[in-house]
Design an enzyme around this catalytic site. Structure first.
Site, mmCIF file in Angstrom:
data_model
loop_
_atom_site.group_PDB
_atom_site.id
_atom_site.type_symbol
_atom_site.label_atom_id
_atom_site.label_comp_id
_atom_site.label_asym_id
_atom_site.label_seq_id
_atom_site.Cartn_x
_atom_site.Cartn_y
_atom_site.Cartn_z
ATOM 1 N N ILE A 1 0.811 -1.223 0.000
ATOM 2 C CA ILE A 1 0.000 0.000 0.000
ATOM 3 C C ILE A 1 0.842 1.269 0.000
ATOM 4 C CG2 ILE A 1 -2.038 -1.033 1.102
ATOM 5 C CD1 ILE A 1 -1.071 0.593 3.662
ATOM 6 N N ASP B 1 8.068 13.163 13.307
ATOM 7 C CA ASP B 1 7.462 13.373 11.980
ATOM 8 C C ASP B 1 5.963 13.640 12.149
ATOM 9 O OD1 ASP B 1 7.257 13.536 9.226
ATOM 10 O OD2 ASP B 1 7.317 11.379 8.882
ATOM 11 N N GLY C 1 7.849 3.763 0.551
ATOM 12 C CA GLY C 1 8.639 4.896 1.022
ATOM 13 C C GLY C 1 10.101 4.682 0.665
ATOM 14 N N ALA C 2 10.920 5.680 0.972
ATOM 15 C CA ALA C 2 12.342 5.561 0.681
ATOM 16 C C ALA C 2 12.977 4.505 1.582
ATOM 17 C CB ALA C 2 13.037 6.903 0.877
ATOM 18 N N GLU C 3 12.459 4.389 2.782
ATOM 19 C CA GLU C 3 13.085 3.498 3.744
ATOM 20 C C GLU C 3 12.355 2.163 3.880
ATOM 21 O OE1 GLU C 3 13.173 4.974 7.760
ATOM 22 O OE2 GLU C 3 14.631 3.470 8.380
ATOM 23 N N ALA C 4 11.041 2.216 3.755
ATOM 24 C CA ALA C 4 10.262 1.013 4.027
ATOM 25 C C ALA C 4 9.119 0.847 3.044
ATOM 26 C CB ALA C 4 9.698 1.082 5.448
HETATM 27 N N1 LIG Z 1 -1.077 1.152 11.436
HETATM 28 C C1 LIG Z 1 -1.535 1.664 10.297
HETATM 29 N N2 LIG Z 1 -2.820 1.580 9.965
HETATM 30 C C2 LIG Z 1 -3.276 2.081 8.791
HETATM 31 N N3 LIG Z 1 -2.494 2.698 7.887
HETATM 32 C C3 LIG Z 1 -1.188 2.808 8.150
HETATM 33 C C4 LIG Z 1 -0.628 2.304 9.356
HETATM 34 N N4 LIG Z 1 0.695 2.554 9.349
HETATM 35 C C5 LIG Z 1 0.952 3.181 8.188
HETATM 36 N N5 LIG Z 1 -0.153 3.354 7.451
HETATM 37 C C6 LIG Z 1 -0.259 3.980 6.134
HETATM 38 O O1 LIG Z 1 0.995 3.888 5.445
HETATM 39 C C7 LIG Z 1 1.572 5.165 5.218
HETATM 40 C C8 LIG Z 1 3.086 5.131 5.422
HETATM 41 O O2 LIG Z 1 3.397 4.652 6.693
HETATM 42 P P1 LIG Z 1 4.606 5.239 7.557
HETATM 43 O O3 LIG Z 1 4.444 6.718 7.621
HETATM 44 O O4 LIG Z 1 4.712 4.467 8.807
HETATM 45 O O5 LIG Z 1 5.844 4.890 6.620
HETATM 46 P P2 LIG Z 1 7.223 5.653 6.427
HETATM 47 O O6 LIG Z 1 8.161 4.704 5.791
HETATM 48 O O7 LIG Z 1 7.615 6.289 7.697
HETATM 49 O O8 LIG Z 1 6.836 6.743 5.392
HETATM 50 P P3 LIG Z 1 7.483 8.182 5.225
HETATM 51 O O9 LIG Z 1 8.957 7.965 5.178
HETATM 52 O O10 LIG Z 1 6.904 8.683 3.953
HETATM 53 O O11 LIG Z 1 7.003 8.962 6.423
HETATM 54 C C9 LIG Z 1 0.845 6.092 6.197
HETATM 55 O O12 LIG Z 1 0.781 7.432 5.737
HETATM 56 C C10 LIG Z 1 -0.540 5.455 6.298
HETATM 57 O O13 LIG Z 1 -1.361 5.882 5.227
HETATM 58 MG MG LIG Z 2 5.169 8.782 7.283
#
Ligand SMILES: Nc1ncnc2c1ncn2[C@@H]1O[C@H](COP(=O)(O)OP(=O)(O)OP(=O)(O)O)[C@@H](O)[C@H]1O
Ligand SMILES: [Mg+2]
Ligand SMILES: Nc1ncnc2c1ncn2[C@@H]1O[C@H](COP(=O)(O)OP(=O)(O)OP(=O)(O)O)[C@@H](O)[C@H]1O
Lengths: 227, 333
Positions: free
Chosen positions: A16, A133, A19-22
């Site tokens: 779904i 963040d 991201g750059a990291e995950a």
């Molecule tokens: N527990 C959750 N329940 C529902 N949706 C989630 C959940 N965790 C993450 N998401 C969805 O996935 C997206 C990305 O998750 P997250 O921000 O944890 O990733 P990230 O790798 O830190 O992304 P970024 O580096 O862009 O901040 C969130 O904006 C949200 O839409």
């Molecule tokens: Mg995020």
């Protein structure tokens, strides 16, 4: 991809978010909807360094989620952590991101949510945890309760600077998503925050936020970075 | 149009002359101040500049085969940099401008590093990674300015490797045959030691890494090659990681490396591995123009002057902490 552990199988992994990291997958685990957060290996890092970083960050993120949950803050429940695989499995929060909600629900309802977020952040800060963040995209409202997600940049910190950045980033994201009601919403946020940290705590953090904003670079860039 | 540019922000007094047709470089003369020991002493450097300035300017005009009358405007780097050094360039530029009645164009040194990189590599709209002795920044153009997406919270990458090299006796000289001594030493190491990797959001921090690396060295328990290897792997990876975030967030498809450290082969390799994930290309400023020089000031001055950027002589004061994101860039959209 399928991950197995103790006979429990993750089903129907659906990517779904990239991201750059995950990468984030939606899946089901023991009959509930879950989010699988998988930190990607990076080809440019020494393999040992790469494993160390992904493992450490996975552990840190999971610990902080667990700790924040213990403090009573609404966050996804943690189901499984595999540091070596750099995987976190957590509760899928069925709801609407504050970022979208803010333009659809009425303003006094939003105020209630934002005040709740202020309380949550106040509780975290009092426990020496910063989110790192904090934006309206990292808050999901489910059945009237705002859940905080994405602890990927969270840290243990008692620095006023780090806490100030949290508040500043939140203000920034209000400004960019809902400019008309920034003042009202930020007041509501700070009201919730004050309920936890007291009026002196609130004043000192607001002073810090002003200082951060005066430095200029945050004013433009931090917002840009979030886009 | 012909512009003469003066660089004197740190260790190089450079004069470049450029024009608005290719080949655009008419002259490129530099005098490098090399400290006898330790890091740069600003006053000593500025005295050195003052004694060399006349000769450098004269040589540049000769190289370009023009007289000062053929020049349309004088460009000067007013910052960021070391006060005493900056003042030499500013004083000379003001004198030339008023004596020969030429317009004076203020140039930001960091913007100049970026502009010369764009000009020489042909990159169009990249994420720019500026890695030098005094700066570590991840930059992208957006809405009239170069915006800083991430940067160091303390010392710069060049500073990290230079200070480490000096403290453990690998330097000076810092660079041999185009290879930094820390890179050279690291190539002979292979064991990853336990040194801190510090990325905070989009920013990096190197001072803890430097302290820890020096501590490891002082115990005498580790091979210097392994310390160099670890220091380099960690420092470079940190920079690549925050650059990757900027690339992913902006959806741009080019990366441009500028500044002295951009010349490192190992660093370039890491950037290429990262860019491949996003199908992005990596451009590197040629080494000669990666370090401080007058050409980049002249070239940026030319772009600015064409868009009416001039400064009255009496207002042309130096700004040691002039950030690149404070500068409006009317020549890009
Ligand atoms: N527990 C959750 N329940 C529902 N949706 C989630 C959940 N965790 C993450 N998401 C969805 O996935 C997206 C990305 O998750 P997250 O921000 O944890 O990733 P990230 O790798 O830190 O992304 P970024 O580096 O862009 O901040 C969130 O904006 C949200 O839409
Ligand atoms: Mg995020
Ligand atoms: N081949 C190389 N590999 C790695 N680093 C290098 C190489 N050549 C030069 N450097 C480093 O580049 C730095 C100097 O770069 P540059 O002249 O662009 O910066 P500066 O003028 O000192 O700083 P700034 O531009 O930030 O004011 C030094 O730290 C030097 O050690």
């Amino acid at each position: 991809m399928a991950f197995r552990r103790g006979g429990d199988t993750l089903e129907k992994l659906e990517l779904i978010y990239k991201g750059a990291e995950a990468y984030l997958f939606k899946s089901t685990f023991l009959d509930t909807d879950v989010i699988v957060k998988y930190r990607l290996p990076k080809p440019y890092r020494d393999p040992l360094l790469d494993r160390r970083i992904r493992r450490d960050r996975t552990i840190l993120e999971a610990r902080i989620i667990a700790r924040v949950k213990e403090l009573g803050v609404p966050v996804p429940a943690l189901y499984m952590v595999d540091p070596e695989k750099a995987i976190i499995i957590m509760e899928y929060i069925h709801g609407i991101r504050l970022k979208e909600l803010i333009n659809h629900a009425n303003i006094s309802t939003i105020e209630t949510y934002v005040r709740e977020v202020g309380r949550s952040i106040g509780i975290m800060h009092s426990a020496g945890i910063v989110h790192g963040d904090l934006t309206t995209s990292n808050i999901i409202v489910k059945e009237g309760t705002p859940y905080i997600i994405d602890f990927g940049l969270a840290q243990y910190s008692d620095e006023l600077e780090d806490k100030g950045v949290d508040i500043h980033l939140f203000l920034r994201s209000l400004e960019s998503t809902h400019p008309r009601f920034v003042d009202r919403l930020f007041k509501a946020f700070m009201k919730g925050y004050e309920e936890i940290v007291g009026s002196r705590g609130k004043e000192s953090i607001l002073e810090k936020v002003r200082e951060i904003r005066m430095r200029g670079r945050y004013v433009e860039e931090r917002r840009l970075r979030k886009q | 149009m012909i512009i003469l540019g003066i660089e004197s922000t740190a260790h190089t007094f450079g004069v470049g002359i450029v024009r608005d047709k290719d080949p655009f470089i008419l002259a490129d003369v530099r005098a490098n101040y090399i400290p006898k020991e330790g890091g740069i002493h600003p006053r000593e450097a500025s005295r050195f500049f003052a004694t060399k300035a006349h000769e450098v300017i004269k040589q540049a005009l000769e190289q370009a085969r023009i007289s000062i009358n053929d020049i349309n405007a004088i460009a000067v780097a007013l910052g960021p940099g070391l006060g005493p050094c900056l003042r030499v360039g500013a004083t000379i530029a003001r004198a030339l401008a008023s004596f020969f009645n030429k317009p004076l164009v203020p140039v930001n040194h960091s913007v100049a590093h970026v502009e010369i990189g764009l000009k020489l590599t042909g990159a169009r709209d990249p994420v720019i990674v500026y890695l030098a002795g005094g700066n570590t920044m991840i930059i992208a153009f957006n809405d009239k300015r170069y915006r800083v997406f991430g940067e160091t919270l303390d010392i710069a990458l060049g500073n990290l490797i230079d200070v480490f090299a000096r403290e453990v006796g690998l330097a000076p000289p810092y660079v041999r045959k185009g290879v930094h001594v820390v890179d050279e030493c690291a190539d002979k190491g292979s064991k990853l030691l336990d040194l801190p990797y510090i990325v905070k959001g989009q920013d990096v921090s190197f001072s803890g890494l430097l302290t820890a690396a020096l501590k490891h060295y002082k115990t005498g328990k580790y091979r210097l090659e392994d310390i160099c290897y670890t220091l380099r792997e960690i420092a470079y990876s940190m920079v690549v990681e925050v650059s990757e975030r900027a690339l992913a967030h902006t959806s741009k498809n080019e990366v441009l490396l500028v500044g002295g450290v951009a010349a490192s082969r190992r660093l370039q390799e890491k950037f290429k591995l990262m860019a491949k994930i996003y199908d992005a290309s990596v451009h590197v400023v040629p080494p000669r123009y990666a370090v401080d020089n007058g050409v980049m000031i002249a070239w940026t001055g030319l772009l600015a002057y064409k868009h009416g950027v001039v400064i009255p002589v009496e207002k042309a004061v130096v700004r040691q902490r002039w950030r690149l994101d404070e500068v409006e860039i009317p020549w890009r959209s």
